[in-house]
Design an enzyme around this catalytic site. Structure first.
Site, PDB file in Angstrom:
ATOM      1  N   GLU A 198      20.411  29.250  43.074  1.00  0.00           N
ATOM      2  CA  GLU A 198      19.242  29.175  43.562  1.00  0.00           C
ATOM      3  C   GLU A 198      18.302  30.280  44.285  1.00  0.00           C
ATOM      4  OE1 GLU A 198      21.295  26.450  47.097  1.00  0.00           O
ATOM      5  OE2 GLU A 198      19.830  25.054  46.347  1.00  0.00           O
ATOM      6  N   CYS A 233      29.996  29.813  41.110  1.00  0.00           N
ATOM      7  CA  CYS A 233      31.305  30.193  41.467  1.00  0.00           C
ATOM      8  C   CYS A 233      32.436  29.697  41.956  1.00  0.00           C
ATOM      9  CB  CYS A 233      31.131  30.709  43.105  1.00  0.00           C
ATOM     10  SG  CYS A 233      31.662  31.851  43.720  1.00  0.00           S
ATOM     11  N   CYS A 277      23.684  32.050  54.893  1.00  0.00           N
ATOM     12  CA  CYS A 277      24.105  32.579  53.938  1.00  0.00           C
ATOM     13  C   CYS A 277      25.304  31.334  53.592  1.00  0.00           C
ATOM     14  CB  CYS A 277      24.926  33.656  55.222  1.00  0.00           C
ATOM     15  SG  CYS A 277      26.041  34.582  54.293  1.00  0.00           S
ATOM     16  N   CYS A 292      35.870  30.059  48.094  1.00  0.00           N
ATOM     17  CA  CYS A 292      36.226  30.374  49.597  1.00  0.00           C
ATOM     18  C   CYS A 292      35.870  29.392  50.322  1.00  0.00           C
ATOM     19  CB  CYS A 292      34.845  31.483  49.365  1.00  0.00           C
ATOM     20  SG  CYS A 292      35.621  33.084  48.777  1.00  0.00           S
ATOM     21  N   CYS A 351      16.589  36.614  48.061  1.00  0.00           N
ATOM     22  CA  CYS A 351      18.788  36.613  47.506  1.00  0.00           C
ATOM     23  C   CYS A 351      19.002  36.226  46.546  1.00  0.00           C
ATOM     24  CB  CYS A 351      19.446  36.291  48.809  1.00  0.00           C
ATOM     25  SG  CYS A 351      20.946  36.112  48.255  1.00  0.00           S
ATOM     26  N   CYS A 392      32.341  28.981  52.384  1.00  0.00           N
ATOM     27  CA  CYS A 392      31.202  28.664  51.488  1.00  0.00           C
ATOM     28  C   CYS A 392      30.720  27.690  50.649  1.00  0.00           C
ATOM     29  CB  CYS A 392      31.231  30.563  50.649  1.00  0.00           C
ATOM     30  SG  CYS A 392      29.664  31.199  49.015  1.00  0.00           S
TER      31      CYS A 392
END
Length: 378
Positions: free
Chosen positions: A94, A114, A343, A118, A107, A121
């Protein structure tokens, strides 16, 4: 066939010149190529009228300009725009454009998924698939700039003024491809952005921070999220390999080469986890002597996290502790959350190809295991 063609988005300016040499053309003829590709957004070699006809013919037969295919395009009520891009083999990434009064920020993602996972996230919940190629990274900027100009009817007016490597993935674990893409962002024959307007965000891959300082220092943002190692080990698992003392020492070394005279620390505000006044005072002590700025980020909840957003008043109190200590502190506006573009949300439409949530049992909220060493995009 297209799969046998060379994608010119994979090449920086020097490699474009070398490629023209390989085609039997004088390399200096390639100087116009990046201007056509990156400044004008051209995809058709026949439109590149100031290139030698022989070069245009060879490029038409052997090369192409191909960005990832768009499979989703959403616009937020606040003007934020999010694209879902197909990068092949069932993977998607994205890209988000955030318009503001005096700038437009893109961004950009650097990996499909990933691996660090975390806690705060959502991108990490799909697991890690692979690094993106140069053309898939710079292709996000090429695609977005082209579409935004078309939308506004301003083909010769730049829309994107800033790029942040804060999308899906840990950019420093795709170092070579990310650096090549950023060279294009900075090159005057391509996008011509200043180093101050290109920001790389990392969860703290210390050796690569040092390498970036030597090869291509741009503005640096660190996903911090905790004032001490025990909590950061839980929230940002890469901290187990590169703890805070090592990370902050790397930040101080980086400042010797950075285009800005401070490091930005990103700090996601989690209710009852990292948002107390005492923890704010810990942060003040932690960064003492390090020129820095804090960006406090309202958490964007998702079911798998088991976490909640800190109340606004607590975020303000936390920021006041930092500000009273002389640290520049901002509270990030939540942009694009109605299209899952805010975010920590860049994964909503991407399938979990690794079935990570099943492997981790969804219940390991007290300490999600590291799948492999890649950063988080807080």
């Amino acid at each position: 066939m297209s799969q046998t063609r060379t994608n010119l988005l994979d090449f920086d300016v020097d490699r474009l010149a070398a490629y023209c040499g390989e085609l039997g053309e004088k390399p200096f003829r390639a100087r116009q190529l990046p201007r056509w590709i990156h400044q004008r957004g051209a995809a058709d070699f026949d439109t590149m009228t100031d290139l030698a006809k022989s070069l245009r013919e060879k490029l038409r037969d052997r090369a192409e300009i191909r960005s990832p295919a768009i499979i989703g395009d959403k616009a937020s009520a606040d003007g934020t725009r999010k694209w879902l891009l197909d990068v092949g083999n069932g993977d998607a990434v994205e890209t988000v454009f955030i318009p503001e009064e005096n700038r437009g920020t893109l961004c950009v993602s650097s990996q499909a998924g990933c691996a660090v996972n975390c806690r705060f996230c959502s991108t990490g919940k799909q697991g890690f698939s692979r690094n993106l190629a140069v053309g898939e990274i710079i292709g996000q900027l090429w695609m977005a700039e082209r579409l935004l100009r078309e939308q506004r009817g301003t083909p010769d007016e730049r829309v994107i003024s800033n790029v942040v490597m804060m999308g899906m993935g840990e950019p420093l674990l795709n170092f070579d491809n990310v650096v090549t893409a950023m060279r294009l962002m900075l090159d005057d024959n391509a996008y011509g952005l200043s180093r101050r307007r290109v920001t790389l965000s990392t969860s703290g891959v210390v050796p690569m921070i040092d390498r970036l300082a030597q090869e291509l220092p741009v503005a640096m943002a660190i996903s911090l999220h905790a004032p001490e190692d025990k909590l950061r080990d839980d929230l940002v698992p890469i901290n187990r390999k590169y703890p805070l003392a090592e990370l902050l020492a790397a930040c101080k070394r980086y400042l010797e080469f950075a285009p800005r005279d401070f490091i930005t620390f990103e700090y996601c505000m989690l209710d009852g986890v990292n948002d107390s006044a005492a923890q704010a005072r810990q942060l003040v002590r932690l960064v003492e002597g390090l020129p820095c700025k804090f960006n406090l980020i309202p958490f964007n909840p998702f079911p798998e996290s088991g976490l909640l957003r800190s109340p606004d008043e607590r975020v303000r109190r936390f920021g006041k502790v930092l500000a009273d200590a002389g640290i520049v502190t901002t509270i990030r506006k939540t942009r694009g959350d109605d299209i899952d573009a805010a975010c920590g949300q860049l994964a909503g439409e991407v399938q979990d190809r690794t079935r990570l949530s099943e492997r981790s049992g969804r219940a390991a909220l007290g300490g999600i295991p590291v799948v492999s060493m890649a950063g988080s995009r807080g």
